[in-house]
Structure formats: C-alpha cells, structure tokens
Design a protein around this motif. Structure first.
Motif, PDB file in Angstrom:
ATOM      1  N   PRO A   1       0.846  -1.190   0.000  1.00 22.67           N
ATOM      2  CA  PRO A   1       0.000   0.000   0.000  1.00 22.67           C
ATOM      3  C   PRO A   1       0.892   1.254   0.000  1.00 22.67           C
ATOM      4  CG  PRO A   1      -0.464  -1.413   1.903  1.00 22.67           C
ATOM      5  CD  PRO A   1       0.773  -1.941   1.270  1.00 22.67           C
ATOM      6  N   VAL A   2       0.491   2.273  -0.773  1.00 20.93           N
ATOM      7  CA  VAL A   2       1.264   3.524  -0.824  1.00 20.93           C
ATOM      8  C   VAL A   2       0.358   4.681  -0.418  1.00 20.93           C
ATOM      9  CG1 VAL A   2       2.566   5.105  -2.299  1.00 20.93           C
ATOM     10  CG2 VAL A   2       2.719   2.635  -2.694  1.00 20.93           C
ATOM     11  N   TYR A   3       0.791   5.407   0.593  1.00 19.47           N
ATOM     12  CA  TYR A   3       0.018   6.540   1.090  1.00 19.47           C
ATOM     13  C   TYR A   3       0.777   7.832   0.805  1.00 19.47           C
ATOM     14  CZ  TYR A   3      -2.768   3.015   3.485  1.00 19.47           C
ATOM     15  OH  TYR A   3      -3.568   1.951   3.760  1.00 19.47           O
ATOM     16  N   PHE A   4       0.043   8.924   0.909  1.00 22.40           N
ATOM     17  CA  PHE A   4       0.664  10.222   0.675  1.00 22.40           C
ATOM     18  C   PHE A   4       0.261  11.203   1.767  1.00 22.40           C
ATOM     19  CE2 PHE A   4       0.167  14.589  -0.910  1.00 22.40           C
ATOM     20  CZ  PHE A   4       1.490  14.877  -1.167  1.00 22.40           C
ATOM     21  N   ARG A   5       1.219  12.001   2.181  1.00 22.47           N
ATOM     22  CA  ARG A   5       0.930  13.079   3.105  1.00 22.47           C
ATOM     23  C   ARG A   5       1.679  14.316   2.600  1.00 22.47           C
ATOM     24  NH1 ARG A   5      -2.393  15.447   6.841  1.00 22.47           N
ATOM     25  NH2 ARG A   5      -1.148  16.847   8.124  1.00 22.47           N
ATOM     26  N   GLY A   6       0.979  15.413   2.401  1.00 21.27           N
ATOM     27  CA  GLY A   6       1.651  16.602   1.896  1.00 21.27           C
ATOM     28  C   GLY A   6       1.118  17.882   2.485  1.00 21.27           C
ATOM     29  N   ARG A   7       1.916  18.903   2.419  1.00 17.09           N
ATOM     30  CA  ARG A   7       1.474  20.253   2.725  1.00 17.09           C
ATOM     31  C   ARG A   7       1.772  21.089   1.489  1.00 17.09           C
ATOM     32  NH1 ARG A   7       0.733  21.611   8.204  1.00 17.09           N
ATOM     33  NH2 ARG A   7      -0.426  23.361   7.312  1.00 17.09           N
TER      34      ARG A   7
END
Lengths: 255, 363, 86
Positions: B330-336
């Motif tokens: 699984p690949v998740y993303f977190r960004g600002r």
C-alpha cells in the motif's frame, strides 16, 4: 548561346561560404540574395573560420543549411539572445543573427530591444517583408496598413491591429546601436549598397563598437500573391514610402 | 566522481554556497534574472566573479532571454549555468526543450516556491512533475538532482556539470526556498577540481579542417526526427546508471517513508521519533529525481510493508513511487502546500495511524 | 568593346526573372523548355553580354557565374574556369 570562356576571366561566382544545397525559398525571394551577400562579405573578409551565425524561426529557419559557417538555430524570437550568449563567451569571434519580422519585431521584441540596448557586439540582419511567409502569409507586425493577409483578410485595420512597427527607427534611439541602416536586395545597385553595409558592420564588430543593425526590406512573392517582378515593383511603390531605404544611424567615424 | 573539499568548513546560505561552488567549478557563463527566493545566486556572482574570474555574468531582461543565452553560450561550448524559481522556471521551459533537443550541456537551478501562478515566496516542491516529466513540449527529460542540505547545494553544482557534460543534456538542481535560504556548515568543493574538455560539436567558428557545426532542434523529415527521438531515449536509458538515493533503516522497516529534499530531513526526524516509540520506520530519499530510483523502491515493496510518501505538494513523486511499488505494498501520501512545511509531529501522527490501520507490531 | 558571358546552373534556376529584368543589355530570357523542377530557366539569348554581373548579384539562388574578357595585362592570372557548368 555558345560562348567561349577559355579566354575570359571569372568575375562572379557563388561565394565559397555558401553551401551547394539548393535553397528552399520560393522563386525570386529576397532571402537568397541576402544570404549570398552576407556570405560573400564573410568570404571576402576572410572571416569564415571566425564567424558564428544564428538562424531564426521563420522562412530562414534553414539558413544553417546554406551558410557554410558554424551556426545555431534559435527558438522563435530568441536569436539575438542566443547570439548574445555566443558572443559573450567568444568575444573575439564574429557573430550575426538573421531574423525575419515576426521573429525580431513581434515575438522577439524584448530580446531585440535589450540586445541592442546592451550594445552587444553583433550584427543583426532583419528581413522585413511584411508577412509571415513560412506559416502561409499571416499578418506580421510590419504588415502595411490595409494590407490583406490570411489573418487580416479585410486588410490591416490599424485601429484594432496596431500600426506597422518601425523597429529599425525604434532601436536606432538606443545608445547601444552603433550603425543602423535600411537596405534592400531588389536591384544590382541595392545589392551593392547592402554589401557595403554588411562589410562596415563586421568592421565595426571587429572594433567592438556595439550593435550593428541592418534591416533589409524584402519581398514575399508567394505571401503577397504576386510574381517576383510584380512583388519587387509593389515593394518599391508600397513598402518603400513607409520603410524608406537609407542609413538611419551612422556614427561620425563611419561617415 | 570524487569531489575534493576544503579542509575547513564555512557557514553559508544554500544559494550562496551554490554560487560559490559554480565559481569553483570554473563555470564560464551565467545568465539569469532576479526572482525570490534565489536572487542571492545572481547577487553573489555579480559581486564575486569580477574580482576572481573571467566568467561572464549577465543579468538578462527575462528568464526567456536567460535560457536562450544559455542555449547560445552552451552551444558555443562553454560551461554555463542559470538559476530561477518556480514562475521564472516555467518561463524557461521552451528554451529547455530546445536545449534538450539540441543536446547542449548546461546546469539549471530551480529554487522552488509555492504555486500555482505567482504563488508564494515560501518553499514548496510543486515543480516535481515539471522537472521530472519533461516540463516543456516534446519527448525529453533532464537530469534532476534534489539537494537536502547546503553541502549538497554546493556539491551538486560539480555533480550537475559533470553529468550534463558527460550526457550532453541539461542537469537541474531542484531545491526549494528553505534549502536556498537556510545557513549551514559547508565544506566547499575545491576550485579547479572539475575537469573540462572542449566539445568538438560546439559552434566556435569552423576551421578548414572540419565540416561546419550546427546546433539545431529542427528535423523536418519524420524518419530523421524519430531517429533523434530514439537517440535521446537511448541516452535516457544509459542515464539510469546514475540513479542515486539514500537509505535509512529500510531493511527491517514496516513503514517506509519516501521523501526528497527538505522533506527528507523532516522524515529522518520522524523515523527517529517513531523508532523511539517502537515503530519500525525507515526512509528512502531519492537524490536523482530523474532518473528516478525505481529499482530500489521496487525491491523494498512487499505485502507486509507500507509506504508513505511525504512531499510539499499535492502528491507528485508519489505517482512514481506507486509505479515502482506496482501494487505490491500500500502507498500513502501526506503533503502540505502553499509554502507550509510538514512538521515531524504531523507526519508521526500519520505514521502511527498507518501502524494501527495495518496492525504493524510495535517492538 | 568589353565582352562577357554567363553560365547559368539551369537545374538550380527557379525562373524568377529577376536577372532578366536587371540585365542592361537584354541578353537574357526565359527558356522555352523546363528543368527537372518544372521551371523555365534563364538563358543567354544574345551575344552582347558585357559581364557586368548585375544578373548574378540579384540571383536569389546563386545560379549565375559571370566571365569577362580579360584585360590584356591581367590575362596571365586568369583563375580556374572549372567552377560552374550549366
């Protein structure tokens, strides 16, 4: 006619600096003459090995196919910026840009003005035929008032499309411009004058005097929908009153 | 290439260290235009170069002119560099396409700021797509190096010139406003330690001994154009051996953070905080964003692992991570975005949530 | 009287007629036959050419080579004549 040439001397031949590649230009187009005279001067001055040219986007995009010197083909309007880059790193070489009216006076206006304003030691050759030839005859910044083109089919309306720009007069005002002249290539006399102007420009470049700028008012038989002879006649009658050939800025020491 | 460094360090801004490194790399010409947050590069060069070298430094009338001066000077065989920030770098894209097509080596620098549009002057990583996928028109790529320290701002100048000249293509240092503006200790590369060879293809004036050189990107015949395209693609394949990355504790990690540049620094901090809490977290930091280090990421992708990509954008590199992982984890993303920098605490919360969701054992 | 002649690369010529218009002697005219590109080409039709080079100067395709009767003193230094053929 059968003529014996054994007893004669060669008085005029294609300059060696022009390649043997047949030119793609339409019959009677002034580009061919402008190319030839430019290369002829380079030949005669013996500076072939020290000259780098920059071709534009437009009809003369293939200039590098014909001019047998090191050449770069620049993005549309950016020939004088590329020429600046070359000249700055090779200050002792001769550098020229060769640009049409769409390239130099529309999309490349900023580069043109600032190259001249910096007084870059280059020769800028500006072919003004009042039309976009390569893309099929659209309106150019230099198209005459009322001139019909494929994008001004009812004639150029200056109220909405702007007036034809006199780029050469404009840049002559800049201190960086050393020698500014308007020439043509439609008669033997005009060609001889152009040759003198090109030679004077390279001499000035050798002495690092600033930007030399030669506008060549030229024809576009295909774009104007005329025969070559008709187009030259039309050019004299219509272009010359507005873009009058002659020197625009000549430094004292060149007079 | 092993770069030789000064024995003693200096405290410098990222932008200034980069400019100083350019002088020491014997850069022959710089053309640029002011834009925040990278103007120190032009300022430093205009101040230092006249005192120290014969290099050309010219403030052009625009980024459009700058990149075309790079085309001209690079085509004439000089070692050339330009720099800008996001909006200005967009203006250069046409020129970069021509430069890539004409195979002119040059070093580009984009000290990114937030966008789109005029955006903000604060740091961001929103130009990842533009940098790594071509950016301008047509089929091309440029080498992309992502520094995460002032040291790398300096070192990548040498590395960038070397790669650009070896592969005859543009190399880009893709930094951000924070890396450009912050001050850190840096061991500067030693002057003159980057060799330079004259290019036989350059337009320097045609001696009688050779045919004329011409620099062009125009090929009217489709078969000729395609052969140029194939040549470029072949070059990009060869370039893959230059892939560079950094790994932190990935071997035993349940959660792998993937981040470049500034966010990679945040992520190594997150890793430490998570490790303290008993979570097995590692970090992959791609250093070359093009060529993207897909193989190492692919080799780490297993069903019992989770990837979390952290970026200062809406999720750009994560697409390349997903392609490399290819469904195996699984690949998740977190960004600002908008110039906001994610805090380690923010990311740690995300990591903890993922650990809970995927029942990752706390040791 | 000065005499001269021209050699025209007829396969290069595009029949634009600029040379014909520039010839003070009216020595040139368009051919009745066409070249491989389909153009009628310029040719010398009278033997009154003076070798003034006007035609060659205005030729956009550099298709014209011009020769002139050498002045007696210069004759010895004639350059090679192998340059262009029709």
């Amino acid at each position: 006619m059968e003529t014996k040439i054994d007893s004669m001397e060669l008085v005029y031949a294609k300059p060696e600096t022009l390649t043997d590649t047949p030119m793609h230009y339409c019959p009677g187009c002034g580009h061919g003459v402008a190319h030839k005279i430019l290369m002829e001067v380079i030949d005669e001055m013996g500076i072939t090995e020290n000259t780098i040219g920059v071709a534009p986007v437009g009809c003369s995009v293939f200039a590098y196919m014909y001019m047998n010197v090191d050449m770069q083909e620049a993005a549309h309007g950016r020939a004088s910026a590329a020429a600046t880059g070359i000249k700055r790193v090779l200050p002792d070489k001769f550098v020229f840009s060769y640009q049409g009216d769409g390239d130099l006076a529309a999309i490349g206006t900023a580069e043109t003005i600032h190259t001249v304003n910096r007084g870059e030691n280059i020769l800028m050759v500006f072919i003004n035929n009042g039309i976009y030839g390569m893309t099929g005859g659209q309106m150019a910044p230099t198209s005459l008032a009322g001139m019909k083109t494929s994008t001004s089919p009812y004639g150029r309306d200056c109220a909405t499309m702007g007036t034809p720009i006199k780029m050469t007069e404009l840049i002559a005002n800049l201190p960086g411009a050393y020698y500014v002249t308007r020439q043509s290539v439609h008669t033997p006399a005009a060609v001889r004058k152009l040759k003198k102007a090109i030679k004077a420009s390279f001499e000035a470049q050798k002495q690092k005097k600033g930007t030399c700028f030669i506008e060549i008012v030229s024809n576009c038989p295909s774009g104007w929908k005329m025969t070559p002879l008709e187009s030259n006649d039309w050019m004299e009658k219509n272009m010359f009153p507005y873009y009058t050939p002659g020197d625009i800025k000549v430094p004292q020491e060149m007079k | 290439m092993s770069i030789q460094h000064d024995e003693s360090p200096k405290l410098m801004k990222g932008n200034e260290a980069l400019a100083e490194a350019a002088i020491r790399a014997n850069m022959q010409a710089y053309f640029g235009y002011p834009i925040t947050p990278q103007s120190e590069i032009l300022e430093y060069l205009t101040e230092q170069v006249p005192k120290r070298s014969k290099a050309v430094v010219l403030q052009a009338e625009s980024e459009v002119a700058s990149i075309n001066m790079i085309y001209g000077a690079g085509g004439a065989g000089a070692r050339v560099m330009t720099s800008s920030s996001s909006p200005g770098f967009s203006l250069m894209q046409e020129g970069i396409s021509y430069i890539a097509a004409a195979e002119i080596p040059c070093l580009l620098v984009n000290v990114q700021r937030g966008g789109p549009g005029l955006g903000t002057i604060q740091p961001a990583q929103g130009d990842y797509f533009q940098a790594t996928k071509g950016g301008g028109h047509g089929d091309y790529h440029i080498i992309v190096l992502a520094p995460n320290s002032v040291q790398e701002m300096a070192d990548f100048v040498f590395e960038g010139f070397r790669l650009a000249e070896e592969y005859r293509m543009p190399a880009l240092i893709l930094a951000d406003g924070a890396i450009g503006q912050m001050m850190e200790k840096v061991y500067l590369p030693k002057e003159g330690s980057l060799p330079f060879t004259q290019h036989d293809w350059a337009t320097t004036g045609k001696p009688k001994s050779r045919e004329r050189n011409f620099i062009t990107s125009l090929h009217m015949e489709p078969d000729k154009m395609e052969s140029v395209n194939l040549h470029l693609q072949d070059k990009y394949r060869k370039l893959r051996k230059e892939e560079r990355y950094e790994l932190f504790k990935v071997k035993d990690a349940d959660i792998i953070l993937v981040a470049f540049g500034l966010t990679a620094r945040v992520c190594t901090k997150v890793m430490d905080l998570a490790n303290e809490k008993g979570l097995r977290v590692g970090v992959v930091r791609p250093i070359t964003l093009y060529p993207f280090p897909s193989d190492i990421i692919a080799s780490l992708a297993t069903p019992n692992r989770v990837f979390l990509t952290v970026e200062m954008n809406s999720g750009q590199m994560v697409e390349d991570v997903r392609l490399a992982v290819n469904g195996k984890s699984p690949v998740y993303f977190r960004g600002r975005m908008g110039g906001m920098i994610p805090t380690p605490e923010d990311i740690l919360l995300e990591v903890e949530a993922l650990a809970e969701k995927h029942n990752l054992i706390q040791v | 009287m000065i005499t001269g002649t021209v050699i025209i690369a007829t396969e290069i010529c595009k029949g634009c007629e600029l040379c014909i218009a520039s010839c003070p002697q009216n020595s040139l005219a368009l051919s009745s036959s066409i070249n491989r590109k389909g153009y009628r080409y310029a040719e010398l039709v009278l033997d009154n050419c003076t070798g003034c080079i006007n035609c060659a100067l205005v030729c956009p395709d550099s298709a014209i080579t011009v020769y002139r009767q050498a002045k007696p003193a210069k004759r010895a230094s004639s350059p090679s004549l192998s340059a262009q053929t029709a």
